[in-house]
Motif scaffolding. Structure first.
Motif, mmCIF file in Angstrom:
data_model
loop_
_atom_site.group_PDB
_atom_site.id
_atom_site.type_symbol
_atom_site.label_atom_id
_atom_site.label_comp_id
_atom_site.label_asym_id
_atom_site.label_seq_id
_atom_site.Cartn_x
_atom_site.Cartn_y
_atom_site.Cartn_z
ATOM 1 N N LEU A 23 0.758 -1.111 0.124
ATOM 2 C CA LEU A 23 0.027 -0.025 -0.102
ATOM 3 C C LEU A 23 0.951 1.218 0.109
ATOM 4 C CD1 LEU A 23 -3.084 0.614 0.091
ATOM 5 C CD2 LEU A 23 -2.605 0.932 2.366
ATOM 6 N N THR A 24 0.977 2.123 -1.170
ATOM 7 C CA THR A 24 1.914 2.900 -1.308
ATOM 8 C C THR A 24 1.709 4.339 -0.933
ATOM 9 O OG1 THR A 24 1.500 3.077 -3.545
ATOM 10 C CG2 THR A 24 3.331 1.635 -3.067
ATOM 11 N N PRO A 69 1.366 5.200 8.577
ATOM 12 C CA PRO A 69 2.639 5.287 7.925
ATOM 13 C C PRO A 69 2.610 4.308 6.557
ATOM 14 C CG PRO A 69 2.335 3.474 9.556
ATOM 15 C CD PRO A 69 0.975 4.086 9.512
ATOM 16 N N LEU A 70 2.939 5.114 5.602
ATOM 17 C CA LEU A 70 3.022 4.506 4.219
ATOM 18 C C LEU A 70 4.393 4.903 3.699
ATOM 19 C CD1 LEU A 70 -0.673 5.487 3.106
ATOM 20 C CD2 LEU A 70 0.267 3.255 3.738
ATOM 21 N N ALA A 72 -5.045 -8.407 3.433
ATOM 22 C CA ALA A 72 -4.429 -7.902 4.563
ATOM 23 C C ALA A 72 -4.979 -6.423 4.965
ATOM 24 C CB ALA A 72 -2.973 -7.680 4.085
ATOM 25 N N THR A 73 -4.992 -6.409 6.214
ATOM 26 C CA THR A 73 -5.470 -4.891 6.682
ATOM 27 C C THR A 73 -4.443 -4.444 7.594
ATOM 28 O OG1 THR A 73 -7.671 -6.121 7.056
ATOM 29 C CG2 THR A 73 -7.364 -3.933 8.252
ATOM 30 N N THR A 74 -4.446 -2.827 7.555
ATOM 31 C CA THR A 74 -3.586 -1.995 8.140
ATOM 32 C C THR A 74 -4.438 -0.776 8.778
ATOM 33 O OG1 THR A 74 -1.416 -0.699 8.239
ATOM 34 C CG2 THR A 74 -2.945 -0.907 6.193
ATOM 35 N N VAL A 75 -4.103 0.074 9.411
ATOM 36 C CA VAL A 75 -4.558 1.232 9.934
ATOM 37 C C VAL A 75 -3.655 2.408 9.379
ATOM 38 C CG1 VAL A 75 -5.088 2.749 11.902
ATOM 39 C CG2 VAL A 75 -5.386 0.094 11.766
ATOM 40 N N VAL A 76 -4.416 3.489 8.732
ATOM 41 C CA VAL A 76 -3.558 4.521 8.224
ATOM 42 C C VAL A 76 -4.183 5.829 8.913
ATOM 43 C CG1 VAL A 76 -3.031 6.003 6.211
ATOM 44 C CG2 VAL A 76 -3.202 3.598 5.896
ATOM 45 N N ILE A 77 -3.453 6.839 9.478
ATOM 46 C CA ILE A 77 -3.640 8.055 10.140
ATOM 47 C C ILE A 77 -3.340 9.147 9.460
ATOM 48 C CG2 ILE A 77 -3.286 9.296 12.299
ATOM 49 C CD1 ILE A 77 -4.324 6.375 12.987
ATOM 50 N N PHE A 78 -4.339 10.099 9.324
ATOM 51 C CA PHE A 78 -4.347 11.372 8.467
ATOM 52 C C PHE A 78 -4.323 12.397 9.805
ATOM 53 C CE2 PHE A 78 -6.328 8.546 5.342
ATOM 54 C CZ PHE A 78 -5.426 8.906 4.312
ATOM 55 N N PHE A 117 -6.609 5.495 -2.231
ATOM 56 C CA PHE A 117 -5.580 4.682 -1.771
ATOM 57 C C PHE A 117 -4.949 4.114 -2.903
ATOM 58 C CE2 PHE A 117 -7.641 4.923 2.363
ATOM 59 C CZ PHE A 117 -6.455 5.033 3.321
ATOM 60 N N ALA A 118 -3.746 3.537 -2.925
ATOM 61 C CA ALA A 118 -3.054 3.152 -4.065
ATOM 62 C C ALA A 118 -1.996 2.171 -3.688
ATOM 63 C CB ALA A 118 -2.520 4.332 -5.046
ATOM 64 N N GLY A 119 -1.630 1.504 -4.510
ATOM 65 C CA GLY A 119 -0.623 0.409 -4.061
ATOM 66 C C GLY A 119 -0.099 -0.095 -5.358
ATOM 67 N N SER A 120 0.708 -1.261 -5.161
ATOM 68 C CA SER A 120 1.548 -2.046 -6.097
ATOM 69 C C SER A 120 1.672 -3.709 -5.607
ATOM 70 C CB SER A 120 3.084 -1.358 -6.657
ATOM 71 O OG SER A 120 3.645 -1.511 -5.406
ATOM 72 N N TYR A 121 1.827 -4.382 -6.801
ATOM 73 C CA TYR A 121 2.330 -5.571 -6.582
ATOM 74 C C TYR A 121 3.264 -6.035 -7.771
ATOM 75 C CZ TYR A 121 -1.456 -6.766 -9.544
ATOM 76 O OH TYR A 121 -2.378 -6.763 -10.805
ATOM 77 N N SER A 122 4.000 -7.199 -7.838
ATOM 78 C CA SER A 122 4.709 -7.637 -8.967
ATOM 79 C C SER A 122 3.757 -7.819 -10.083
ATOM 80 C CB SER A 122 5.313 -8.819 -8.502
ATOM 81 O OG SER A 122 6.187 -8.883 -7.308
ATOM 82 N N GLY A 123 4.154 -6.771 -11.188
ATOM 83 C CA GLY A 123 3.332 -6.848 -12.274
ATOM 84 C C GLY A 123 2.091 -6.102 -12.412
#
Length: 104
Positions: A37-38, A51-52, A65-71, A86-92
């Motif tokens: 999660l970028t 934290p990202l 998978a779950t995480t908490v994001v703070i603004f 929210f945006a992110g990446s994975y292999s490919g």
């Protein structure tokens, strides 16, 4: 792999920040490797979540998978309308999702 992002309701913290639970799920048929999660933003004005980036590991088909994001609460008063992204990446590949939200 196909990755989908879902979020909990936004919650105001005791110190005036905004917390949100973020789940990334692989709804595709193959394993998504090196999922990250970028970015997480509230806009506008743009506020970055922390934290990202956050590594979520490898997600097999059906796994999540779950995480908490703070603004930070600065510039984000209760009741304000924002776009949560929210945006992110994975292999490919990459993934992104956005929602219209009202701040707590």
């Amino acid at each position: 792999p196909k990755l989908v992002v879902t979020t909990t309701a936004l919650v105001g913290t005791n110190c005036g920040d905004i917390a949100v639970g973020v789940t990334v799920q692989n709804v595709g048929g193959a394993t998504a490797n090196n999922v990250k999660l970028t970015t997480g933003t509230l806009a506008s004005p743009v506020t970055n979540g922390a934290p990202l980036p956050k590594s979520l590991g490898n997600l097999a088909a059906g796994q999540w998978a779950t995480t908490v994001v703070i603004f930070p609460g600065a510039n984000n008063p209760p009741g304000a309308k924002r776009t949560l992204t929210f945006a992110g990446s994975y292999s490919g590949g990459t993934f992104t999702d956005k929602w219209k939200v009202s701040l707590p």
